[in-house]
Design an enzyme around this catalytic site. Structure first.
Site, mmCIF file in Angstrom:
data_model
loop_
_atom_site.group_PDB
_atom_site.id
_atom_site.type_symbol
_atom_site.label_atom_id
_atom_site.label_comp_id
_atom_site.label_asym_id
_atom_site.label_seq_id
_atom_site.Cartn_x
_atom_site.Cartn_y
_atom_site.Cartn_z
ATOM 1 N N THR A 1 -17.483 -130.378 6.058
ATOM 2 C CA THR A 1 -16.746 -131.397 6.769
ATOM 3 C C THR A 1 -16.075 -132.548 5.993
ATOM 4 O O THR A 1 -16.605 -133.017 4.952
ATOM 5 C CB THR A 1 -17.629 -132.099 7.849
ATOM 6 O OG1 THR A 1 -18.763 -132.834 7.066
ATOM 7 C CG2 THR A 1 -18.608 -131.304 8.678
ATOM 8 N N ASP A 2 -15.013 -133.068 6.543
ATOM 9 C CA ASP A 2 -14.835 -134.156 6.089
ATOM 10 C C ASP A 2 -15.864 -135.192 6.471
ATOM 11 O O ASP A 2 -16.677 -135.050 7.555
ATOM 12 C CB ASP A 2 -13.443 -134.805 6.801
ATOM 13 C CG ASP A 2 -12.734 -135.921 5.597
ATOM 14 O OD1 ASP A 2 -13.513 -136.492 4.846
ATOM 15 O OD2 ASP A 2 -11.553 -136.183 5.778
ATOM 16 N N TRP A 3 -16.027 -136.292 5.940
ATOM 17 C CA TRP A 3 -17.061 -137.212 5.896
ATOM 18 C C TRP A 3 -17.139 -137.823 7.401
ATOM 19 O O TRP A 3 -16.361 -138.465 7.441
ATOM 20 C CB TRP A 3 -17.011 -138.454 4.862
ATOM 21 C CG TRP A 3 -17.558 -137.821 3.634
ATOM 22 C CD1 TRP A 3 -18.697 -138.826 3.045
ATOM 23 C CD2 TRP A 3 -17.511 -136.883 2.952
ATOM 24 N NE1 TRP A 3 -19.030 -138.060 1.890
ATOM 25 C CE2 TRP A 3 -18.540 -136.720 1.595
ATOM 26 C CE3 TRP A 3 -16.788 -135.550 3.124
ATOM 27 C CZ2 TRP A 3 -18.802 -135.901 0.812
ATOM 28 C CZ3 TRP A 3 -16.987 -134.521 2.125
ATOM 29 C CH2 TRP A 3 -17.951 -134.598 0.893
ATOM 30 N N GLY A 4 -18.091 -137.267 8.063
ATOM 31 C CA GLY A 4 -18.218 -137.693 9.335
ATOM 32 C C GLY A 4 -17.268 -136.834 10.330
ATOM 33 O O GLY A 4 -17.147 -137.292 11.537
ATOM 34 N N GLY A 5 -16.909 -135.851 10.139
ATOM 35 C CA GLY A 5 -15.977 -134.854 10.853
ATOM 36 C C GLY A 5 -16.840 -133.946 11.675
ATOM 37 O O GLY A 5 -16.050 -133.188 12.475
#
Ligand code: BGC
Length: 744
Positions: free
Chosen positions: A262-266
């Site tokens: 994921t993108d960070w927090g995605g």
């Protein structure tokens, strides 16, 4: 020891037994898949699930019981980021993590030289390896859709073919170090504004023709081992667990065998994350009830909630097996690769590579002959601009770098022209590099800095302005887009004021984006550079002084006005999107909707097809020498399925010094049943010619270069008929043309 643990431990110990044989998964000579299956067969469900989410800000767990190491990741993409705290975004304060800053990827794209891309991947890979990283979070290959996007500097421009050609060598050479590329942000993350929950509506045709090719090339030709999901949504589903993007396209159509991170927090949903092709979840907040400092990684969507779905039988264990398989494959390719080289850090070779890439990336937009400035003339030079002294490796968001060394343009200009010949005036103030906030700069300060610069300019022989954008919030920076197409901090007024007292003003701006140049006709020369990292000042001073002959070409168009850019021709629906009345709310914004109304006509495709000339066209870039294009020779007038033809164009260096030219071939479909761009880049070659030398450049044309994506048939299709080949020095200047027919 807690009492309840004792029987569990006893059971584990007796299950493990004692064996002297080396298991297959530890045997570097065993085939990769055999190692993966062997490791998987030894793992518990809990161990498989544990691998699917973060254990710290930048790492995910291995299987400690089996000696399978953690995965360590780092930003990316322009160098290896300084160490970040285990549980928050603070810098860890190590003293051994300063690096070489390489030029921004938009600079790499401006070299139009795949050899520079290979050099880049190799060198940044060596640094990542030395810093013991397994995954470098880059390269970024999102398409430059609007000059307002705060992250265009991290990407490779507006053309899918250029971005594809440049992405592949970076990925291949990086991975030779046993460090995985993580190609980002998949997909349609073409602006920062509302990136967390905007829903992008795009036609399949634009998706396949414009927005996917560079990702596909990085995966299929580059062999990327990981890819990062984007923050935004498409088809009303977040990209990090988007079924169509990850399952149908990435894994199904492209055969990707790597890991989706994921993108960070995605990540936003356990069931979707489990079933829609996500493998590793990073950077999530927890369940929304705890703060960042109380992170419980077990609360991640792909942690306990995932385990629970499997235990309840709502998701089969094979789903966890598939994710674990991919993650093991990544670990064997990187962390457990016993044959990878050792890497190196800020070596002279790395500085030389950064310098070479920077040299080739600087674009000479305009020159009435004032450049190069010969230091032997002993002229008095006034350097103006905050970017002449600002450390542009700071700020920008995740691509920030802690550099061991940084050569500023002012230092380099003093080195090249003589310290006593170079005066400096800042000209404007720009505030500190910060994320999502900016300093307020009093107008009185701007006025006095400008007045000081103008006064000094009157006494100088020549003025060189190093302005542009910077890495502050709402400039070239993650999480926020620019709010205006104009240069910030009163730079337009500054340049006008300088020109009014001294006609010899050279603008050498540093920026990751196009910007308005209302003064373009009034200044004798304009250079366009991106953030060039450690050696950036040296590259700039060498181009200004002529030690280096510029050979960069624009990887994106510079429109006269913002509304001349396709993305901005359709109102707020198209950019930045509009907030909807319902849907998830993130940072106080209710699920915005956006339609890419310009469709396939991105960048020069828009300018050419709509006949709206750019101020400086995609592919444009001058040299201190000149080149002439001769008559093209085409090998055949007809092209059939499965066949090919060639076009050969002689190019001559008609000036007095050696120089490099990027010869570009575009193809246009003269008549089609669907809308097609006037022409599209299909090949290019960078050549170096001595004065008077002529070289014949040959490009091969095959039918696949003539295809468009037929969304109804979900296939690439060609139509017979006449096509034109346009060969030249930019998308707007293609003197060598030839026609042929595609026949059934
Ligand atoms: C960025 C990514 C980056 C990640 C980790 C995110 O905010 O969008 O590009 O790799 O943070 O720093």
């Amino acid at each position: 020891m807690k009492k309840a643990l004792y029987p569990l431990l006893l059971a584990a110990v007796s299950a493990a037994g004692v064996s002297a044989a080396v298991p297959v998964y530890l045997d570097p000579d065993a085939p990769l898949d055999a190692r993966v299956e062997d490791a998987l067969s030894r793992m518990t469900l809990e161990e498989k699930v544990a691998m699917c989410h973060a254990q710290s800000k930048f790492s995910s767990p291995g299987v400690p019981r089996l000696g399978i190491p953690e995965i360590w990741m780092s930003d990316g993409p322009h160098g290896v980021r300084a160490e970040i705290n285990w549980n928050d975004w603070g810098h860890a304060g190590w003293t051994n993590d300063s690096v070489t800053a390489f030029p921004a990827l938009t600079a790499l794209a401006a070299t139009w030289n795949p050899e520079m891309s290979a050099l880049y991947g190799k060198n940044v890979g060596e640094e990542a390896r030395y810093r013991e990283k397994d995954v470098l979070l880059g390269p970024g290959v999102n398409i430059y859709r609007t000059p307002l996007n705060g992250r265009n500097f991290e990407y490779m421009g507006e053309d899918p073919y250029l971005a594809s050609v440049m992405a592949v060598p970076y990925v291949r050479e990086l991975q030779k170090n046993g460090v995985a590329a993580c190609v980002k942000h998949f997909a349609l993350n073409n602006q920062e504004k509302w990136r967390g929950n905007i829903n992008v509506n795009v036609s399949d045709r634009a998706l396949y023709e414009i927005y996917l090719p560079a990702f596909k090339a990085a995966v299929q030709d580059g062999g990327a081992w990981s890819i990062m999901g984007a923050y935004n949504k498409v088809w009303n589903q977040h990209c990090c667990h988007n079924h169509r993007l990850l399952e149908d396209i990435l894994r199904g159509e492209w055969g990707f065998d790597g890991v989706v991170i994921t993108d960070w927090g995605g990540a936003h949903d356990t069931r979707e994350a489990a079933l829609n092709g996500l493998d590793i979840e990073m950077g999530s907040f927890t369940n929304g009830l705890t703060s960042e400092s109380e992170f419980t990684y077990d609360d991640y969507f792909l942690a306990d909630p995932f385990l629970e779905l499997i235990r309840k039988g709502e998701v089969p264990e094979s789903v966890a097996d598939d994710k674990a398989r991919r993650i093991l494959r990544l670990i064997f390719r990187t962390a457990m690769n016993t044959r990878k080289p050792f890497g190196s850090l800020h070596s002279p070779e790395h500085y030389a590579a950064a310098k070479a890439i920077g040299d080739e990336s600087i674009v000479l937009l305009k020159n009435n002959g004032i450049l190069p400035l010969d230091p032997a003339r002993g002229m008095r030079v006034l350097v103006v601009g905050d970017n002449a002294v600002r450390r542009l490796t700071d700020g920008g968001g995740s691509s920030e770098l802690k550099v061991k060394d940084y050569i500023s343009p002012l230092e380099a200009m003093r080195e090249v022209f003589g310290a006593d010949r170079v005066e400096f005036a800042r000209g404007y103030a720009a505030g500190r590099p910060m994320y999502e906030r900016v300093d307020t700069i009093p107008q009185a300060l701007q006025d006095s800095l400008r007045a000081e610069a103008v006064a000094k300019a009157a006494d100088a022989d020549v003025v060189v302005v190093f302005g542009g954008l910077n890495k502050n919030a709402w400039q070239d920076c993650e999480s926020t887009d620019r709010e205006s197409y104009d240069l910030p901090f009163g730079q337009n007024e500054l340049i006008e004021a300088l020109v009014s007292v001294n006609p010899n003003v050279v603008v050498a701006n540093i920026t990751g984006n196009a910007y308005a140049m209302p003064w373009a006709a009034r200044v004798p020369a304009v250079l366009h550079a991106s953030y060039l990292g450690t050696m950036g000042g040296a590259s700039l001073a060498d181009v200004v002084s002529g030690r280096v002959n510029p050979s960069g070409k624009l990887p994106y168009s510079i429109p006269v006005r913002l509304q001349d850019c396709g993305a901005h021709a359709f109102g707020t629906d198209s950019y930045p999107g509009v907030e909807s009345a319902e849907g998830d709310v993130l940072f106080g914004v209710c699920a915005p909707q956006q339609t890419y109304a310009e469709d396939i006509l991105v960048g020069y495709r828009w300018h050419d097809t709509k006949k709206i000339p750019a101020r400086y066209a995609f592919g444009h870039g001058l040299s201190y020498t000149t080149f002439a294009y001769g008559k093209p020779a085409i090998s055949a007038r007809e092209l059939r399925a499965g066949g090919s033809l060639t076009v050969t164009v002689p190019v001559t260096n008609t000036g007095a010094r050696e120089g490099s030219e990027v010869v570009q071939m575009y193809v246009g479909d003269d008549k089609a049943s669907v809308l097609r761009p006037a022409k599209e880049l299909k090949a290019f070659e960078k050549i170096t010619l001595a004065p008077g030398e002529t070289r014949e450049v040959t490009f091969t044309v095959t039918p696949d270069m003539l295809a468009f994506f037929d969304a109804d048939a979900h296939a690439w299709r060609t139509e017979p008929g006449a096509f034109t080949l346009y060969v030249g020095t930019s998308s707007a200047d293609t003197p060598a043309r030839a026609k042929f027919r595609l026949v059934e």
